[in-house]
Design an enzyme around this catalytic site. Structure first.
Site, PDB file in Angstrom:
ATOM      1  N   ASP A  32      64.690  92.414 -12.949  1.00  0.00           N
ATOM      2  CA  ASP A  32      65.344  93.490 -12.230  1.00  0.00           C
ATOM      3  C   ASP A  32      66.448  94.022 -13.160  1.00  0.00           C
ATOM      4  OD1 ASP A  32      66.175  93.880  -8.695  1.00  0.00           O
ATOM      5  OD2 ASP A  32      66.214  95.285 -10.370  1.00  0.00           O
ATOM      6  N   PHE A  33      67.127  95.037 -12.700  1.00  0.00           N
ATOM      7  CA  PHE A  33      68.059  95.810 -13.509  1.00  0.00           C
ATOM      8  C   PHE A  33      69.171  94.935 -14.103  1.00  0.00           C
ATOM      9  CE2 PHE A  33      69.366 100.366 -13.945  1.00  0.00           C
ATOM     10  CZ  PHE A  33      70.562 100.189 -14.605  1.00  0.00           C
TER      11      PHE A  33
END
Ligand code: GLC
Length: 715
Positions: free
Chosen positions: A265-266
């Site tokens: 994820d980011f």
């Protein structure tokens, strides 16, 4: 390309090219204007100009012309002309916005999820998008967590069926098809168990709970052939998912045989430092790679450290080759080596998106996602000659698409517009729109004096709720009540003697118990997307009969959370009235305000003749139940089958949904619905394996988890 050609290409790539494939940066790094706001915190990324032509994927760039131009530039500049993968957050529609995923789960109809996602795929592919970061398969039990809006709810079976259908809708049979996109399920794993419902917080659940409840949706996505998996921000067993070998090597790849691409994820690799696992970016890169994570999203620890980690011998080149091979195989499955632009079609983009067919599908599906929670004094459907008032911050609001909707809304989405299309011209009052807490606003102003405009109205529709920006990621709340001036408006309307129909717009169950006494009817409207107003008006006017059922329990009060139907019995279960030395509260019942599977209809469904018989072959039990529509209104019923394993080697939930089927019943029609229970469906995780244990079971069938017929049986 053939597999051999892919292997040959891999062997020709420089180490820098390989590491570039393992890096995902937003479009502004690749010379294109950012299409939407960043979906995470921007850190100093230390990217050198010579790195950029080697980057393998990008995220959240939109528009066929833009993506074609980006791809042309990238292929020209890449030493081996390897195309980019364009990934995006298409969560509940690209430009035709459908109901948020939690609302979709309330339809209890995987076919609708499949249909909606096929539309989303068509509208995404025509813009040149190749992958969506969807479905989110995080099981949830805590509405304080803003991301319940994106989730398939609190039940493992419903989550599995909706998530599998989501993947099938996006991917179809062939990822090379010009109107299909690949699915990246997320957030693996257990993100929905964030402590206190506070986003990004610690998750500390047992392996048994993880496997019994939380893994179900991800497993269904993997089994449905999802092309990618995304790591979650949380820890499991005190190890962040982005560095968690148990999740990404043992469970995902060894046990489930998943061969797709894993992406962080980011900035989740960078967050290994904040978690306190990695001392620095170099160690974070090593941890992520060793855990089997192939692409690093929006951080550059792979970019800045993998080369030296290989050169120093701290990591084996084989780990990099394994990751890059999966990425190249995905690009090949998408057909990008033959056609790097895939379905991108600037000439037809606007014709495909928002077509009449797509909008009709959105309205039809939105109708199925709303849940009628209360309907007394014949409040609904609205009477033909009633003088209708409309009040509240969502009366005229177009802000009903829900989070992650990277598309403009318009007034046609509003409840007012929907009512007008139904031939109702309501008298308006107190329609000031709510503004988001995210931007520091906490209530509408007190305009109850305006309500005198509604003095001649028989019934008032009160459009209330929470701002859509206050749901989704980074939107946790400790107070789930409506804002004080919304509650005051409802109370004032009741004091005026009006029939009050509350329509609640929210991405989560709100604490609506305090206002129930003021409402004759309550419709849970969630955020139903671009056709929200039309769908809700069709229900309020009686053109459509509501059939939604809750995919997540509604708490009596936030202090009761977590409250969910498939809980364990404890050694001191409360039976009958609360008393000392049993598991209960002094100030609140144990039951939720509205339970899992609950929802009203304009029809009246009655159950009878529950039959439970020993089956033959794989069928351990054959179960049937009769349901009657004892009304003059045709309606859809979701017949739910639950079991309870009364004694087992690990304690079992008091109820487990094992099947559900929907039947459309004409007025006064009776139908007998049959189910089969197999050894597999009665098996459970005993902390080592999935097992079936003979013994006594309770079989239940009915309208919701709280309204069932019961029969015991011994196997
Ligand atoms: C966000 C979200 C994730 C999303 C990703 C890319 O932080 O957690 O769900 O897909 O970043 O936008």
């Amino acid at each position: 390309m053939t597999e051999q050609q892919i292997l040959d290409l891999l062997s020709e790539l420089s180490l820098e090219e390989k590491i570039g494939e393992m890096t995902q940066l937003s479009p502004d790094f690749l010379g294109a204007a950012q299409s939407v706001d960043l979906t995470g915190p921007m850190k100093e990324l230390n990217v050198r100009p010579e790195d950029l032509p080697l980057v393998g994927t990008t995220l959240n760039a939109f528009g066929a012309e833009k993506l074609i131009a980006m791809q042309k530039k990238h292929i020209a500049e890449h030493p081996h002309h390897i195309p980019l993968i364009f990934m995006a957050d298409v969560i509940h529609g690209r430009r035709t916005i459908f109901p948020v995923p939690l609302a979709m789960a309330c339809s209890f109809d995987p076919a609708l999820q499949r249909e909606a996602n096929a539309v989303a795929a068509r509208e995404s592919a025509v813009e040149g998008i190749h992958v969506t970061f969807s479905p989110m398969a995080d099981l949830v039990r805590d509405p304080r967590w803003g991301r319940v809006m994106e989730s398939p709810g609190e039940d493992p079976l419903l989550a599995a069926r909706m998530t599998a259908a989501a993947v099938e809708g996006y991917q179809g049979e062939d990822l090379k098809a010009p109107d299909r996109i690949a699915s990246c399920f997320k957030h693996f794993g257990g993100y929905g168990a964030s402590e206190g419902g506070r986003d990004y917080n610690t998750v500390d659940i047992s392996d048994g709970t993880l496997r019994e409840f939380y893994l179900s949706g991800y497993k269904a996505a993997a089994d449905a052939g999802a092309a990618m998996a995304m790591t979650s921000f949380n820890t499991i067993d005190r190890i962040p998912a982005t560095a968690n070998k148990k999740l990404f090597r043992r469970i995902l790849r060894d046990e489930w045989g998943f061969e797709g691409v894993a992406i962080t994820d980011f900035d989740a690799t960078g967050e290994l430092i904040a978690h306190g696992l990695a001392a620095d970016g170099r160690e974070a890169a090593r941890y992520s790679l060793e855990a089997g994570v192939d692409i690093e999203m929006m951080s550059t620890h792979y970019l800045n450290n993998l080369k030296s980690l290989v050169e120093s011998g701290e990591i084996d080149m084989a780990l990099i080759d394994e990751a890059v091979l999966r990425i190249l195989r995905l690009k090949n499955r998408l057909g990008l080596f033959e056609n790097p632009f895939k379905g991108a079609d600037p000439e037809h983009e606007d014709e495909v998106c928002l077509s009449e067919g797509h909008l009709e599908a959105a309205r039809r599906i939105a109708v199925r996602c709303a849940v009628l929670l209360k309907n007394e004094n014949h409040a609904l459907p609205l009477k033909k000659d009633a003088k209708v008032g409309l009040a509240g911050p969502f009366a005229e609001s177009a802000g009903v698409l829900g989070g992650w909707a990277f598309a403009p809304s318009n007034s046609s989405a509003s409840l007012l517009n929907g009512l007008k299309a139904c031939g109702i011209e309501p008298v308006l009052a107190m329609t000031e729109e709510l503004k988001p807490m995210q931007r520091g606003f906490f209530d509408v102003s007190d305009q109850t004096a305006e309500l005198s405009k509604l003095a001649d109205c028989d019934v008032v529709i009160a459009a209330v709720g929470e701002h859509s920006e206050d749901t989704g990621e980074s939107a946790s709340k400790t107070i789930l009540r409506l804002t004080p001036n919304q509650e005051k408006m409802l109370q004032k309307l009741k004091e005026m003697g009006k029939t009050v129909v509350a329509v609640v717009f929210s991405g989560r169950p709100l604490e609506i118990k305090p206002v129930l006494p003021y409402c004759d009817a309550v419709v849970q409207a969630w955020f139903l997307g671009l056709q929200s107003g039309a769908a809700l008006a069709d229900i309020l006017c009686g053109k459509e009969n509501p059939s939604g059922r809750l995919a997540i329990s509604f708490p009596q009060t936030v202090g009761q959370i977590p409250v969910y139907y498939n809980h364990m019995n404890t050694g001191r279960p409360l039976v009958g009235k609360p008393h000392r030395f049993v598991s209960c509260y002094l100030d609140c019942p144990n039951e939720p305000l509205y339970p899992f599977g609950y929802g009203l209809s304009y029809s009246d469904f009655h159950y009878s003749a529950l039959s439970v018989r020993k089956g033959s072959g794989d069928a351990l039990l054959d179960v049937s139940v009769t349901v009657e529509n004892a009304s003059d209104i045709p309606g859809r019923e979701t017949v739910q089958l639950y079991i309870r394993d009364l004694a087992a080697s690990v304690v079992r939930p008091v109820q487990e949904l094992k099947d559900f089927v929907q039947v459309d019943l004409a007025p006064h029609e009776k139908r007998t619905v049959s189910f089969t229970l197999t050894k597999e469906s009665l098996s459970f995780w005993n902390n080592e394996a999935s097992v079936f244990e003979p013994g006594e079971f309770e079989i239940m069938a009915g309208h919701s988890s709280a309204e069932v017929m019961r029969q015991k049986v011994t196997l």
